[in-house]
Design a protein around this motif. Structure first.
Motif, PDB file in Angstrom:
ATOM      1  N   GLY A 195      -6.571  -7.179   5.183  1.00 17.00           N
ATOM      2  CA  GLY A 195      -7.666  -6.469   5.822  1.00 17.00           C
ATOM      3  C   GLY A 195      -7.606  -4.969   5.651  1.00 17.00           C
ATOM      4  O   GLY A 195      -8.620  -4.281   5.829  1.00 17.00           O
ATOM      5  N   ALA A 196      -6.445  -4.429   5.290  1.00 18.51           N
ATOM      6  CA  ALA A 196      -6.340  -2.984   5.079  1.00 18.51           C
ATOM      7  C   ALA A 196      -7.223  -2.525   3.930  1.00 18.51           C
ATOM      8  O   ALA A 196      -7.608  -1.352   3.870  1.00 18.51           O
ATOM      9  N   LEU A 197      -7.587  -3.432   3.026  1.00 17.59           N
ATOM     10  CA  LEU A 197      -8.434  -3.066   1.892  1.00 17.59           C
ATOM     11  C   LEU A 197      -9.848  -2.702   2.325  1.00 17.59           C
ATOM     12  O   LEU A 197     -10.604  -2.119   1.544  1.00 17.59           O
ATOM     13  N   ARG A 198     -10.204  -3.000   3.554  1.00 15.47           N
ATOM     14  CA  ARG A 198     -11.524  -2.619   4.077  1.00 15.47           C
ATOM     15  C   ARG A 198     -11.508  -1.223   4.687  1.00 15.47           C
ATOM     16  O   ARG A 198     -12.548  -0.721   5.118  1.00 15.47           O
ATOM     17  N   GLU A 199     -10.338  -0.601   4.740  1.00 16.10           N
ATOM     18  CA  GLU A 199     -10.194   0.727   5.349  1.00 16.10           C
ATOM     19  C   GLU A 199     -10.421   1.799   4.280  1.00 16.10           C
ATOM     20  O   GLU A 199      -9.491   2.228   3.596  1.00 16.10           O
ATOM     21  N   ASP A 200     -11.669   2.250   4.143  1.00 13.46           N
ATOM     22  CA  ASP A 200     -12.027   3.133   3.033  1.00 13.46           C
ATOM     23  C   ASP A 200     -11.239   4.440   3.037  1.00 13.46           C
ATOM     24  O   ASP A 200     -10.712   4.877   2.005  1.00 13.46           O
ATOM     25  N   VAL A 201     -11.160   5.098   4.179  1.00 12.04           N
ATOM     26  CA  VAL A 201     -10.487   6.395   4.247  1.00 12.04           C
ATOM     27  C   VAL A 201      -8.988   6.235   3.996  1.00 12.04           C
ATOM     28  O   VAL A 201      -8.375   7.021   3.258  1.00 12.04           O
ATOM     29  N   LEU A 202      -8.398   5.220   4.598  1.00 13.33           N
ATOM     30  CA  LEU A 202      -6.967   5.011   4.402  1.00 13.33           C
ATOM     31  C   LEU A 202      -6.648   4.613   2.962  1.00 13.33           C
ATOM     32  O   LEU A 202      -5.572   4.948   2.441  1.00 13.33           O
ATOM     33  N   MET A 203      -7.558   3.903   2.315  1.00 15.93           N
ATOM     34  CA  MET A 203      -7.344   3.558   0.906  1.00 15.93           C
ATOM     35  C   MET A 203      -7.349   4.821   0.041  1.00 15.93           C
ATOM     36  O   MET A 203      -6.550   4.962  -0.886  1.00 15.93           O
ATOM     37  N   LYS A 204      -8.257   5.754   0.319  1.00 22.15           N
ATOM     38  CA  LYS A 204      -8.260   7.020  -0.422  1.00 22.15           C
ATOM     39  C   LYS A 204      -6.944   7.766  -0.220  1.00 22.15           C
ATOM     40  O   LYS A 204      -6.388   8.338  -1.166  1.00 22.15           O
ATOM     41  N   LEU A 205      -6.447   7.740   1.013  1.00 21.51           N
ATOM     42  CA  LEU A 205      -5.189   8.417   1.299  1.00 21.51           C
ATOM     43  C   LEU A 205      -4.038   7.735   0.564  1.00 21.51           C
ATOM     44  O   LEU A 205      -3.156   8.408   0.005  1.00 21.51           O
ATOM     45  N   MET A 206      -4.042   6.412   0.549  1.00 24.38           N
ATOM     46  CA  MET A 206      -2.988   5.685  -0.148  1.00 24.38           C
ATOM     47  C   MET A 206      -2.990   6.017  -1.638  1.00 24.38           C
ATOM     48  O   MET A 206      -1.936   6.247  -2.245  1.00 24.38           O
ATOM     49  N   LEU A 207      -4.176   6.066  -2.241  1.00 21.25           N
ATOM     50  CA  LEU A 207      -4.256   6.382  -3.666  1.00 21.25           C
ATOM     51  C   LEU A 207      -3.777   7.805  -3.946  1.00 21.25           C
ATOM     52  O   LEU A 207      -3.162   8.069  -4.980  1.00 21.25           O
ATOM     53  N   ALA A 208      -4.043   8.721  -3.018  1.00 22.06           N
ATOM     54  CA  ALA A 208      -3.569  10.095  -3.183  1.00 22.06           C
ATOM     55  C   ALA A 208      -2.048  10.177  -3.122  1.00 22.06           C
ATOM     56  O   ALA A 208      -1.452  11.134  -3.619  1.00 22.06           O
ATOM     57  N   GLY A 209      -1.420   9.171  -2.512  1.00 23.91           N
ATOM     58  CA  GLY A 209       0.030   9.174  -2.360  1.00 23.91           C
ATOM     59  C   GLY A 209       0.781   8.406  -3.431  1.00 23.91           C
ATOM     60  O   GLY A 209       1.985   8.141  -3.273  1.00 23.91           O
ATOM     61  N   ARG A 210       0.115   8.078  -4.537  1.00 22.27           N
ATOM     62  CA  ARG A 210       0.798   7.311  -5.582  1.00 22.27           C
ATOM     63  C   ARG A 210       1.936   8.082  -6.231  1.00 22.27           C
ATOM     64  O   ARG A 210       2.803   7.490  -6.881  1.00 22.27           O
ATOM     65  N   SER A 211       1.942   9.394  -6.056  1.00 24.47           N
ATOM     66  CA  SER A 211       3.025  10.208  -6.627  1.00 24.47           C
ATOM     67  C   SER A 211       4.229  10.303  -5.692  1.00 24.47           C
ATOM     68  O   SER A 211       5.194  11.008  -6.010  1.00 24.47           O
ATOM     69  N   PHE A 212       4.181   9.593  -4.570  1.00 24.68           N
ATOM     70  CA  PHE A 212       5.297   9.627  -3.627  1.00 24.68           C
ATOM     71  C   PHE A 212       6.318   8.565  -4.026  1.00 24.68           C
ATOM     72  O   PHE A 212       5.957   7.420  -4.305  1.00 24.68           O
ATOM     73  N   ARG A 213       7.589   8.937  -4.036  1.00 21.36           N
ATOM     74  CA  ARG A 213       8.649   8.001  -4.374  1.00 21.36           C
ATOM     75  C   ARG A 213       9.414   7.634  -3.112  1.00 21.36           C
ATOM     76  O   ARG A 213      10.147   8.448  -2.545  1.00 21.36           O
ATOM     77  N   ARG A 214       9.218   6.407  -2.694  1.00 20.11           N
ATOM     78  CA  ARG A 214       9.801   5.904  -1.444  1.00 20.11           C
ATOM     79  C   ARG A 214      11.193   5.344  -1.737  1.00 20.11           C
ATOM     80  O   ARG A 214      11.356   4.448  -2.566  1.00 20.11           O
ATOM     81  N   ARG A 215      12.197   5.860  -1.030  1.00 17.45           N
ATOM     82  CA  ARG A 215      13.571   5.419  -1.228  1.00 17.45           C
ATOM     83  C   ARG A 215      14.170   5.053   0.130  1.00 17.45           C
ATOM     84  O   ARG A 215      14.823   5.871   0.789  1.00 17.45           O
ATOM     85  N   LEU A 216      13.926   3.817   0.533  1.00 19.11           N
ATOM     86  CA  LEU A 216      14.408   3.315   1.819  1.00 19.11           C
ATOM     87  C   LEU A 216      14.999   1.923   1.611  1.00 19.11           C
ATOM     88  O   LEU A 216      14.592   1.202   0.697  1.00 19.11           O
ATOM     89  N   PRO A 217      15.929   1.519   2.472  1.00 22.17           N
ATOM     90  CA  PRO A 217      16.570   0.212   2.283  1.00 22.17           C
ATOM     91  C   PRO A 217      15.618  -0.952   2.531  1.00 22.17           C
ATOM     92  O   PRO A 217      14.691  -0.851   3.340  1.00 22.17           O
ATOM     93  N   ILE A 218      15.850  -2.036   1.809  1.00 20.48           N
ATOM     94  CA  ILE A 218      15.094  -3.270   2.018  1.00 20.48           C
ATOM     95  C   ILE A 218      15.706  -4.005   3.206  1.00 20.48           C
ATOM     96  O   ILE A 218      16.912  -4.251   3.232  1.00 20.48           O
ATOM     97  N   PRO A 219      14.899  -4.364   4.209  1.00 18.76           N
ATOM     98  CA  PRO A 219      15.469  -5.001   5.400  1.00 18.76           C
ATOM     99  C   PRO A 219      16.016  -6.393   5.111  1.00 18.76           C
ATOM    100  O   PRO A 219      15.292  -7.249   4.580  1.00 18.76           O
ATOM    101  N   PRO A 220      17.281  -6.650   5.446  1.00 21.96           N
ATOM    102  CA  PRO A 220      17.777  -8.022   5.402  1.00 21.96           C
ATOM    103  C   PRO A 220      17.301  -8.775   6.636  1.00 21.96           C
ATOM    104  O   PRO A 220      16.787  -8.182   7.584  1.00 21.96           O
ATOM    105  N   ALA A 221      17.442 -10.083   6.614  1.00 24.45           N
ATOM    106  CA  ALA A 221      17.063 -10.884   7.777  1.00 24.45           C
ATOM    107  C   ALA A 221      18.125 -10.755   8.866  1.00 24.45           C
ATOM    108  O   ALA A 221      19.335 -10.806   8.591  1.00 24.45           O
ATOM    109  N   TYR A 222      17.679 -10.585  10.106  1.00 29.42           N
ATOM    110  CA  TYR A 222      18.610 -10.480  11.226  1.00 29.42           C
ATOM    111  C   TYR A 222      19.314 -11.807  11.481  1.00 29.42           C
ATOM    112  O   TYR A 222      18.725 -12.883  11.356  1.00 29.42           O
TER     113      TYR A 222
END
Length: 306
Positions: A195-222
């Protein structure tokens, strides 16, 4: 393999400035109340917080999932701020106005910056609401002995089952669909279960952030033992069609190992539950904690909807 020995960051100063401009436009379009933005220093960097609501009282702290920031909660701010102080956070390591300066390689380190934020805002009994990765962050903060939390609301959180190829396919398909023209993107949102694909403004913001490099750990299962370590009231809202886990299996597991938790499976929603059912999630935040129950709401019979 994601390199976790460096902080998450934009690839260049111009890319960062372009994103900040898009962020400012999105804030102006979406935010329903006057903005009181503050930056607080933590052990891993500077964290941007948007404050709203009364000056006194136990706050609601909102944590977005991977790739998100405070703006993803725009529908929640006004109704929550009528009742409680609200702190909507740009999480460290995600695209937003927070600036990560130290690597975050473990869950304890991710939870640590949240502890610093709660201390900086003077929270002693916060209700922390975390979506997806934000839910994992909130749990890690508690497992690390951070305190300062009176209740947790976890909205389709990661960490309660191993992440599988199904989730990564959902992410890839969603990223590809975000590039489609607006009308087509909105039409395919249901087909791909996002459903996030229906969020027009947030989608524009997400596309603007394609140059961001996210470096965070992948969560293991508790483990079961880790789940039982949580001593504060917890409610878990699960998307019935979530790509992150089998909602029925997670609910059954929690009913067995954490029977005091309130668990609800929300019909007709997926992992984008916060944007697909904002009124329901807001109501659950405002009415929790109540008397803890071991009931599980299913798609066929949803409890606690009054």
């Amino acid at each position: 393999m994601r390199a976790l020995d460096r902080p998450s960051a934009f690839t260049s100063d111009p890319a960062r400035d372009k994103y900040f401009a898009a962020y400012g436009r999105a804030l102006g379009e979406l935010w329903p109340v006057p903005v009181d933005a503050v930056n607080v220093e933590t052990r891993a960097g500077s964290v941007r917080i948007h404050r709203a609501g009364p000056a006194e009282g136990d706050p609601v702290v909102l944590l977005a999932g991977a790739g998100g920031n405070a703006l993803t909660w725009y529908r929640y701010i006004e109704p929550l701020a009528r009742m409680r102080p609200v702190f909507a956070v740009d999480p460290l390591g995600e695209p937003g106005r927070s600036v990560q300066t130290q690597p975050l390689a473990t869950g304890a380190e991710v939870g640590g910056w949240l502890t610093d934020v709660l201390a900086a805002v003077g929270a002693e009994r916060a209700h922390v609401v975390g979506s997806s990765y934000g839910g994992w962050t909130a749990v890690e903060q508690q497992l690390g002995g951070g305190g300062r939390v009176a209740a947790l609301t976890l909205v389709d959180p990661v960490g309660f089952a191993p992440l599988t190829g199904r989730f990564y396919r959902w992410v890839i398909v969603g990223a590809m669909a975000a590039l489609l023209p607006r009308a087509l993107r909105r039409r395919v949102a249901g087909a791909v279960g996002n459903g996030a694909l229906r969020e027009d403004v947030l989608m524009k913001l997400m596309l603007a952030g394609r140059s961001f490099r996210r470096r965070l750990p992948i969560p293991p299962a508790y483990t079961d033992e880790q789940v039982r370590e949580l001593s504060v009231p917890v409610q878990v809202l699960l998307g019935a069609r979530s790509a992150v886990h089998d909602a029925q299996a997670v609910a059954a597991r929690l009913a067995e190992i954490a029977p005091s938790w309130r668990v609800e499976i929300v019909p007709d929603t997926g992992h984008a539950l916060p944007v697909e059912a904002p009124d329901l999630v807001t109501e659950r935040i405002l009415t929790f904690p109540g008397q803890a129950r071991a009931e599980i709401a299913t798609p066929e019979h949803s409890t606690d909807r009054s």
